[in-house]
Design a protein around this motif. Structure first.
Motif: not given
Length: 350
Positions: A268-284
């Motif tokens: 969960c941590k590593s995938l959240t990081r990839v999505l956050h750095e791409a510019g996504f929000i509301d990652i759940k």
């Protein structure tokens, strides 16, 4: 079937030296000598490393983008497509599910059984299967709502999305699977991420069902997914979970490794990081999918040197294996971070 004495050709290997999920160079060896036990078509042995920064795990070296197709000779993409909600073989089950979808996802299916919502509410595993059958997709908010299924395989989910009221496009690297989808009247394009060639800001929802772990360039792929979504659009991703209970039990025989097709696995941590750095929000993170029986059964078969795709259950499965798998699903219901698969959603700002 692979020849166990062969190796993947040297000229078709890529050496990384760093994590493809975050770019970090600090790592520890997680597994050595991994083989293709899942489909038994890819020669060679492989080493998987654990990133000490983001916690992802990845193969290094790995098959190159130009050569990886040889590892998919006997893959799921070659089956006949079927919709999850209009399969005539399962009429009664589907009518119950439709009652659940009407109550929980805003649909208005005629002929649905209203009490279906109560049946699924009382049975977590049943509700989980129903949720994942439509990938948590709510009723469309407008007539021109469009979804994209990346790595759509034979196009089954495109049929499902169309039955749910969406226009659906599929992206698939397997030419034979594309032909099957087109023959079924589906809009399937040949390609994969990144560099899909699809129009920007076009899709309300994008799905990657057990696809992200296959991508050579996950950070570039995540950035492209963001650009393909309309402002406010959402991505849904599902993949094997690097923190799964099954991995701790079966180790190198865990079905989720699927070497060498699974190039990078995530927590969960590593995938959240990839999505956050791409510019996504509301990652759940979504509730865990009840799939431990499938993972455990195949893992047990590989542990015993058997073909996990065979129809017969491996020795010990009916006595202890199935009970152990059901206990793992119950544990994942309480702690989704330990489920066999990891599913998340994220939104493009706007």
């Amino acid at each position: 079937m692979m020849n166990s004495s062969e190796n993947w050709p040297e000229q078709d290997l890529e050496w990384l030296g760093k994590c493809p999920a975050c770019g970090g160079e600090h790592r520890s060896q997680l597994f050595a000598g991994l083989r293709d036990l899942a489909f038994q078509v890819a020669p060679g042995t492989w080493t998987m490393w654990r990133c000490l920064g983001c916690e992802a795990a990845y193969l290094d070296p790995r098959p190159s983008e130009n050569s990886i197709g040889r590892a998919y000779q006997n893959y799921y993409t070659h089956k006949q497509p079927r919709s999850a909600i209009s399969d005539r073989r399962k009429r009664i089950k589907i009518r119950r599910q439709m009652g659940y979808y009407n109550a929980h996802y805003g649909y208005d299916f005629p002929g649905a059984w209203p009490f279906g919502k109560f049946i699924f509410k009382l049975d977590h595993a049943k509700a989980s299967r129903a949720d994942y059958a439509i990938r948590h997709l709510p009723a469309p908010s407008r007539k021109d709502a469009m979804v994209l299924d990346i790595g759509c395989g034979n196009g089954s989910f495109l049929l499902t999305a169309r039955d749910l009221g969406y226009a659906a496009v599929g992206l698939e690297p397997d030419g034979d699977a594309v032909k099957r989808g087109l023959a079924a009247g589906l809009d399937v394009r040949l390609g994969l991420l990144p560099d899909s060639g699809l129009p920007k800001s076009s899709f309300d929802y994008i799905f990657l069902n057990h696809v992200f772990e296959h991508l050579h360039r996950p950070r570039e792929a995540a950035a492209e997914i963001l650009s393909l979504l309309r402002p406010g659009g959402r991505v849904w991703l599902s993949q094997p979970n690097l923190n799964a209970i099954g991995l701790s039990l079966f180790g190198e025989f865990w079905r989720g490794l699927e070497t060498p097709r699974h190039l990078c696995l995530y927590t969960c941590k590593s995938l959240t990081r990839v999505l956050h750095e791409a510019g996504f929000i509301d990652i759940k993170m979504l509730p865990a999918e009840a799939v431990a029986e499938s993972y455990f059964r195949q893992s047990l078969a590989m542990q015993q040197g058997l073909n996990p795709q065979q129809t017969e259950s491996p020795p010990g499965w009916e006595i202890d294996g199935k009970k152990q798998a059901r206990a793992a699903d119950k544990a994942a219901f309480r702690t989704p971070e330990r489920g066999e698969s990891l599913a998340m959603t994220a939104r493009r700002p706007g």
